[in-house]
Design a protein around this motif. Structure first.
Motif, PDB file in Angstrom:
ATOM      1  N   ASN A 131     -13.115  -2.905   0.387  1.00 49.55           N
ATOM      2  CA  ASN A 131     -12.587  -1.661  -0.160  1.00 49.55           C
ATOM      3  C   ASN A 131     -11.752  -1.999  -1.393  1.00 49.55           C
ATOM      4  OD1 ASN A 131     -11.327   0.725  -0.777  1.00 49.55           O
ATOM      5  ND2 ASN A 131     -10.899   1.288   1.353  1.00 49.55           N
ATOM      6  N   PHE A 132     -12.473  -2.121  -2.496  1.00 50.75           N
ATOM      7  CA  PHE A 132     -11.845  -2.607  -3.733  1.00 50.75           C
ATOM      8  C   PHE A 132     -10.679  -1.720  -4.164  1.00 50.75           C
ATOM      9  CE2 PHE A 132     -11.495  -3.310  -8.322  1.00 50.75           C
ATOM     10  CZ  PHE A 132     -11.507  -4.694  -8.376  1.00 50.75           C
ATOM     11  N   SER A 133     -10.883  -0.422  -4.074  1.00 51.11           N
ATOM     12  CA  SER A 133      -9.892   0.510  -4.570  1.00 51.11           C
ATOM     13  C   SER A 133      -8.586   0.423  -3.765  1.00 51.11           C
ATOM     14  CB  SER A 133     -10.478   1.918  -4.508  1.00 51.11           C
ATOM     15  OG  SER A 133      -9.518   2.857  -4.863  1.00 51.11           O
ATOM     16  N   GLU A 134      -8.723   0.376  -2.430  1.00 52.25           N
ATOM     17  CA  GLU A 134      -7.548   0.265  -1.577  1.00 52.25           C
ATOM     18  C   GLU A 134      -6.888  -1.108  -1.748  1.00 52.25           C
ATOM     19  OE1 GLU A 134      -5.702   2.073   0.176  1.00 52.25           O
ATOM     20  OE2 GLU A 134      -4.635   0.634   1.435  1.00 52.25           O
ATOM     21  N   TRP A 135      -7.733  -2.151  -1.879  1.00 49.76           N
ATOM     22  CA  TRP A 135      -7.216  -3.496  -2.124  1.00 49.76           C
ATOM     23  C   TRP A 135      -6.381  -3.525  -3.400  1.00 49.76           C
ATOM     24  CZ3 TRP A 135      -8.538  -6.263  -6.535  1.00 49.76           C
ATOM     25  CH2 TRP A 135      -8.077  -7.580  -6.600  1.00 49.76           C
ATOM     26  N   TYR A 136      -6.908  -2.904  -4.457  1.00 48.71           N
ATOM     27  CA  TYR A 136      -6.230  -2.868  -5.756  1.00 48.71           C
ATOM     28  C   TYR A 136      -4.837  -2.236  -5.626  1.00 48.71           C
ATOM     29  CZ  TYR A 136      -5.262  -1.315 -10.565  1.00 48.71           C
ATOM     30  OH  TYR A 136      -4.676  -1.082 -11.788  1.00 48.71           O
ATOM     31  N   THR A 137      -4.788  -1.094  -4.980  1.00 53.63           N
ATOM     32  CA  THR A 137      -3.519  -0.389  -4.820  1.00 53.63           C
ATOM     33  C   THR A 137      -2.534  -1.214  -3.992  1.00 53.63           C
ATOM     34  OG1 THR A 137      -4.697   1.705  -4.950  1.00 53.63           O
ATOM     35  CG2 THR A 137      -2.476   1.769  -4.020  1.00 53.63           C
ATOM     36  N   GLN A 138      -3.037  -1.823  -2.920  1.00 50.94           N
ATOM     37  CA  GLN A 138      -2.153  -2.642  -2.071  1.00 50.94           C
ATOM     38  C   GLN A 138      -1.589  -3.835  -2.846  1.00 50.94           C
ATOM     39  OE1 GLN A 138      -3.105  -3.915   1.825  1.00 50.94           O
ATOM     40  NE2 GLN A 138      -3.695  -1.879   2.571  1.00 50.94           N
ATOM     41  N   VAL A 139      -2.440  -4.501  -3.620  1.00 48.95           N
ATOM     42  CA  VAL A 139      -1.955  -5.665  -4.375  1.00 48.95           C
ATOM     43  C   VAL A 139      -0.810  -5.236  -5.293  1.00 48.95           C
ATOM     44  CG1 VAL A 139      -2.523  -7.400  -6.132  1.00 48.95           C
ATOM     45  CG2 VAL A 139      -4.120  -6.972  -4.260  1.00 48.95           C
ATOM     46  N   ILE A 140      -0.992  -4.128  -5.980  1.00 51.57           N
ATOM     47  CA  ILE A 140       0.037  -3.668  -6.921  1.00 51.57           C
ATOM     48  C   ILE A 140       1.318  -3.258  -6.199  1.00 51.57           C
ATOM     49  CG2 ILE A 140       0.608  -1.787  -8.538  1.00 51.57           C
ATOM     50  CD1 ILE A 140      -2.287  -2.014  -9.532  1.00 51.57           C
ATOM     51  N   GLN A 141       1.152  -2.548  -5.100  1.00 50.46           N
ATOM     52  CA  GLN A 141       2.347  -2.096  -4.381  1.00 50.46           C
ATOM     53  C   GLN A 141       3.063  -3.251  -3.693  1.00 50.46           C
ATOM     54  OE1 GLN A 141       0.412   0.954  -1.962  1.00 50.46           O
ATOM     55  NE2 GLN A 141       1.590   2.519  -3.045  1.00 50.46           N
ATOM     56  N   LYS A 142       2.282  -4.097  -3.013  1.00 52.95           N
ATOM     57  CA  LYS A 142       2.917  -5.138  -2.204  1.00 52.95           C
ATOM     58  C   LYS A 142       3.453  -6.304  -3.025  1.00 52.95           C
ATOM     59  CE  LYS A 142       0.846  -3.641   2.051  1.00 52.95           C
ATOM     60  NZ  LYS A 142       0.222  -3.988   3.328  1.00 52.95           N
ATOM     61  N   SER A 143       2.844  -6.542  -4.189  1.00 50.69           N
ATOM     62  CA  SER A 143       3.407  -7.586  -5.051  1.00 50.69           C
ATOM     63  C   SER A 143       4.546  -7.008  -5.904  1.00 50.69           C
ATOM     64  CB  SER A 143       2.324  -8.162  -5.953  1.00 50.69           C
ATOM     65  OG  SER A 143       1.896  -7.192  -6.885  1.00 50.69           O
ATOM     66  N   GLU A 144       4.793  -5.708  -5.721  1.00 49.59           N
ATOM     67  CA  GLU A 144       5.899  -5.029  -6.406  1.00 49.59           C
ATOM     68  C   GLU A 144       5.750  -4.944  -7.925  1.00 49.59           C
ATOM     69  OE1 GLU A 144       9.750  -5.410  -3.774  1.00 49.59           O
ATOM     70  OE2 GLU A 144       8.984  -7.396  -4.238  1.00 49.59           O
ATOM     71  N   LEU A 145       4.514  -4.746  -8.366  1.00 46.52           N
ATOM     72  CA  LEU A 145       4.296  -4.496  -9.796  1.00 46.52           C
ATOM     73  C   LEU A 145       4.655  -3.053 -10.139  1.00 46.52           C
ATOM     74  CD1 LEU A 145       0.812  -6.147 -10.533  1.00 46.52           C
ATOM     75  CD2 LEU A 145       3.081  -7.042 -11.085  1.00 46.52           C
ATOM     76  N   ALA A 146       4.220  -2.137  -9.278  1.00 45.47           N
ATOM     77  CA  ALA A 146       4.407  -0.710  -9.578  1.00 45.47           C
ATOM     78  C   ALA A 146       4.213   0.085  -8.305  1.00 45.47           C
ATOM     79  CB  ALA A 146       3.407  -0.259 -10.639  1.00 45.47           C
ATOM     80  N   ASP A 147       4.492   1.386  -8.401  1.00 44.95           N
ATOM     81  CA  ASP A 147       4.281   2.241  -7.236  1.00 44.95           C
ATOM     82  C   ASP A 147       4.101   3.690  -7.689  1.00 44.95           C
ATOM     83  OD1 ASP A 147       3.973   2.973  -4.599  1.00 44.95           O
ATOM     84  OD2 ASP A 147       5.828   2.029  -3.925  1.00 44.95           O
ATOM     85  N   TYR A 148       3.650   4.506  -6.762  1.00 43.07           N
ATOM     86  CA  TYR A 148       3.607   5.942  -7.035  1.00 43.07           C
ATOM     87  C   TYR A 148       5.033   6.466  -7.154  1.00 43.07           C
ATOM     88  CZ  TYR A 148      -1.267   5.488  -5.705  1.00 43.07           C
ATOM     89  OH  TYR A 148      -2.573   5.119  -5.647  1.00 43.07           O
ATOM     90  N   SER A 149       5.170   7.687  -7.653  1.00 38.84           N
ATOM     91  CA  SER A 149       6.492   8.278  -7.825  1.00 38.84           C
ATOM     92  C   SER A 149       6.460   9.706  -7.287  1.00 38.84           C
ATOM     93  CB  SER A 149       6.859   8.285  -9.310  1.00 38.84           C
ATOM     94  OG  SER A 149       6.275   9.418  -9.936  1.00 38.84           O
ATOM     95  N   PRO A 150       7.629  10.336  -7.164  1.00 38.53           N
ATOM     96  CA  PRO A 150       7.637  11.735  -6.712  1.00 38.53           C
ATOM     97  C   PRO A 150       7.051  12.688  -7.761  1.00 38.53           C
ATOM     98  CG  PRO A 150       9.844  10.754  -6.623  1.00 38.53           C
ATOM     99  CD  PRO A 150       8.985   9.810  -7.366  1.00 38.53           C
ATOM    100  N   VAL A 151       6.734  12.179  -8.946  1.00 39.67           N
ATOM    101  CA  VAL A 151       6.179  13.034  -9.994  1.00 39.67           C
ATOM    102  C   VAL A 151       4.665  12.865  -9.991  1.00 39.67           C
ATOM    103  CG1 VAL A 151       6.363  13.734 -12.391  1.00 39.67           C
ATOM    104  CG2 VAL A 151       8.215  12.413 -11.331  1.00 39.67           C
ATOM    105  N   LYS A 152       3.946  13.927  -9.683  1.00 38.11           N
ATOM    106  CA  LYS A 152       2.501  13.855  -9.549  1.00 38.11           C
ATOM    107  C   LYS A 152       1.853  13.217 -10.787  1.00 38.11           C
ATOM    108  CE  LYS A 152      -1.429  16.501  -8.176  1.00 38.11           C
ATOM    109  NZ  LYS A 152      -2.242  17.571  -8.731  1.00 38.11           N
ATOM    110  N   GLY A 153       1.020  12.213 -10.536  1.00 36.34           N
ATOM    111  CA  GLY A 153       0.290  11.602 -11.644  1.00 36.34           C
ATOM    112  C   GLY A 153       1.068  10.558 -12.417  1.00 36.34           C
ATOM    113  N   CYS A 154       2.349  10.353 -12.081  1.00 34.53           N
ATOM    114  CA  CYS A 154       3.161   9.372 -12.807  1.00 34.53           C
ATOM    115  C   CYS A 154       3.556   8.210 -11.898  1.00 34.53           C
ATOM    116  CB  CYS A 154       4.430  10.023 -13.346  1.00 34.53           C
ATOM    117  SG  CYS A 154       4.095  11.248 -14.615  1.00 34.53           S
ATOM    118  N   MET A 155       3.688   7.014 -12.489  1.00 35.51           N
ATOM    119  CA  MET A 155       4.048   5.859 -11.681  1.00 35.51           C
ATOM    120  C   MET A 155       5.396   5.281 -12.106  1.00 35.51           C
ATOM    121  SD  MET A 155       1.644   2.789 -12.962  1.00 35.51           S
ATOM    122  CE  MET A 155       1.987   1.775 -14.293  1.00 35.51           C
TER     123      MET A 155
END
Lengths: 477, 477
Positions: B14-38
């Motif tokens: 699951n490339f897409s989920e893997w991609y998001t997890q890598v970014i979140q768990k390595s602490e590069l970036a995350d979603y925000s309370p503002v829709k569409g913004c990180m």
């Protein structure tokens, strides 16, 4: 050129117009086709980059990390801390449409980022191990000013740095507030060569949502005060609104203590207002984008002039930013005016006679004086001169500040002096009703309550209640 | 921790989920309370700062100056170049309110700054002496995406650099376009270790308002293409719309020639998608915020371990960014996982036996292999290893790109292969109607028409008209 490009009004005669002309003609910035917004031109932006470079390195040395948060803040988030919302809402720009669709909830363009950052911090912080958290952001912010635009001082969009920290205790947050204010003071005094008075803001002037605000205030040469930087102790106001809690070492859940602090591109406006003169910009060497300009004279006839100019440049550029102006379409006189207008601290003129006599002619912009120095010791001379110019600019500004700070004891004296400009140092009750009345009556505000308090005993300069503090009042930007 | 913090899905599954997890768990970036913004977190922002530092120095070396222009663009300005407006208007965010008042004219938040900059350039430029003008801006931009947010790749706000230059001739503008593309290629290949195909965009894919667009395309490890940077020749489209004219040497007034070019924080997304693995992030040493981490093992029992770790750090930090992880609350195993997840290129483990045997245990993140090296030659070994990791990552990606680039001659073959992913290299008529039909039919687009063209003779892979070019097609982000 000197007529066309030079400053056409005198600082003493029309300060406001002089200020605008210096900024436009030295090419720091200009108005734009967007009402209330300015363009920061390369020369002005280079000063901002110098400020960033210096200050960012200090932040990193003291545990701060840079990050980037969304520029848009949903209305509901902005409203969470009531006092904060009330303070900022009159000057918020709102996004209501994306593409051709109306948004369900309008979005504020950040006037400052407490609310968006802290809603996210509340997810980052769980334990005392996550503290202290120190985050900084270099970005643009928007405040929908309705008064006339003033370049660098009052524009709807400006650039700044905003630092936000979270701590386990009130005391640690207070130390942080003071550390950042100290760093600002060092930047402003040692680099921008502008003396400041450091202290606290009054209740009426503190940041919307803060427990207390510390500030650096300085005096422009039209004798109006300017706030140079602020550092706020936010107490637990925001941590309670945004649920920033942590499990402490004693296994109890506690609300965190927070600070925020910022400086902006208005510092460039202060540089202009404090140091510049009727020939144009004057820049302290430590912050100048170009520290030394070399002008070869009579080079078309004497080849050795250019060679000498380039040799001098090569030696100096190891330590300074230096340019040789070899443009053939302009006369030396034109170039002198041009670089004086741009405030380059040192000009080196090299003509055939200088080459022959192994001399260099040096012009220092702060005093507008020339001297001839021996070529063989020029590197040491330049080093001394750079230090001396930096010091001289600061001392001149310090003297001006001192000479325009007045102590008064009566409100009559206060009213008379406040019209002449400068700071009034007075005993004060510290009450917000009193502060409001003085402002209504004179337009002056409490600029700063200096950390160093002495001889408070007596009566308030306005209301005659017992004085509790010594405060500095002034009319301000 | 490895279960809680580690990546829980496989890249292959699951490339897409893997991609998001890598970014979140390595602490590069995350979603925000503002829709569409990180939120770009400190670790991700540090990569952006590294990109900025490298690229900004190249810009300054090649005559570009940084400046800052208003973020708001009045609707009338945005409309001035018709093709440009049409291209951007569906994704513009609009300010319609300032404070509690409706604006007379709504303001776009910049999706890109051609229109605001060029309306100002037209005032700056009068003569051939004012050319070339080379301006760059590091800033945030907004494009009102309606599809689901993808961290770094598709967010409503992102950070970028936009360069804008003005020239006297078409040829000089073309040289500029190519110079900037070359600088992008160097950055992406030599620093991000991502191989690219450089060439032109088709008519259907070029920048709205450009004469032609050049691009760097690369292949992510899910075999979808990603555009890494673009450099546009704007011809005289904007100079005519914005009246950017200059008096040339021949005393004739002429419209100027322009370029614009940009790279954005999406490059960080590419870094993740190209190099990372099922353990987390993998970063090329030349761009990694932290290049080496040192883990002391059994330090609580053997004091010499900490001393050795600190000594090694002192030696390495002269040339590299290094940290010693001395946290006592975590085990070495936990720390290994933690720093592997964050993609630190080299880990040095120092235990009592290493100290005794004068050895260091080295783990390289790109291959996930360990080796033991002699302490006395470790500085040279680390230097070699850094170079080797950088080279290995690039070569691995190069091989992947080559192995997933297919030449086909028939549309049947095209359709079959395009579903498997990768680039399809095919002969093409170059017509926009043909390009549109292929896109409708397969969702694939012309990614790039490589500068190097060979063996064009034959028929278009789709419409069977005479082929005029060789193009690379792919499904893309």
């Amino acid at each position: 050129m000197s007529e066309q490009l030079g400053i056409t009004v005198k600082k003493e005669e029309n300060f406001s117009e002089w200020y605008t002309q210096v900024i436009q003609k030295s090419e720091l910035a200009d108005y734009s086709p967007v009402k209330g917004c300015m363009v920061i031109k390369p020369y002005g932006y280079a000063i901002w980059e110098n400020i960033q470079k210096i200050f960012d390195s200090w932040l990193k040395e003291t545990g701060v990390k840079n990050a980037y948060f969304p520029m848009f803040i949903p209305e509901a988030l902005l409203k969470k801390e009531a006092e904060h919302f009330e303070g900022f809402t009159p000057e918020v720009a709102w996004i209501t449409k994306g593409g051709d669709r109306d948004l369900e909830e309008k979005l504020a363009v950040r006037p400052t980022s407490e609310t968006i950052m802290y809603s996210i911090f509340s997810e980052w912080i769980r334990s005392h191990r996550d503290l202290p958290l120190r985050i900084n952001q270099w970005c643009n912010v928007v405040r929908w000013e309705t008064k006339a635009t003033k370049l660098f001082l009052r524009t709807r969009e400006f650039l700044w740095q905003e630092g936000h920290t979270v701590h386990a205790t009130k005391e640690e947050a207070e130390e942080e507030v003071m550390l950042r204010l100290k760093q600002y003071k060092k930047l402003v005094e040692e680099y921008l060569a502008i003396p400041v008075i450091d202290g606290k803001k009054s209740e009426g002037e503190k940041f919307a949502g803060a427990l207390f605000t510390t500030t650096l205030e300085s005096l422009m040469s039209d004798k109006k005060a300017l706030q140079m930087g602020t550092s706020h102790h936010l107490g637990q106001h925001f941590s309670k609104a945004f649920e920033i809690k942590f499990l402490d070492k004693d296994s109890k859940e506690k609300y965190a203590w927070q600070t925020s602090w910022g400086i902006s591109t208005r510092l460039i406006g202060a540089l202009v207002m404090v140091h510049s003169d009727n020939k144009g910009l004057v820049l302290p060497p430590k912050i100048a984008p170009l520290q030394i300009v070399i002008i070869p004279i009579g080079a078309e006839k004497t080849k050795s002039v250019i060679n000498k100019a380039r040799e001098v440049k090569r030696k100096l550029e190891r330590h300074y930013s230096v340019e040789t102006d070899e443009r053939e379409e302009y006369t030396p006189g034109w170039k002198f005016n041009y670089w004086e207008l741009k405030g380059v601290p040192i000009r080196i003129e090299i003509g055939p006679k200088d080459v022959e006599n192994k001399k260099l002619t040096i012009f220092r912009r702060d005093l507008n004086t020339k001297q001839s120095i021996d070529e063989k010791s020029f590197e040491r001379e330049i080093k001394n001169l750079i230090e001396n110019i930096q010091k001289n600019l600061f001392e001149k500004a310090r003297k001006f500040l001192d000479e325009n700070t007045f102590e008064v004891n009566t409100y009559e004296g206060f009213k008379e002096l406040i019209e002449k400009g400068g700071f009034i140092k007075a005993k004060w009750c510290g009450e917000i009703d009193c502060e409001k009345k003085i402002k209504e009556d004179t337009t002056a505000t409490v600029r700063v309550i200096p950390f160093k308090q002495e001889n408070i005993k007596g009566r308030c300069v306005f209301c005659e209640r017992d004085a509790k503090i010594i405060a500095y009042f002034a009319k301000s930007y």
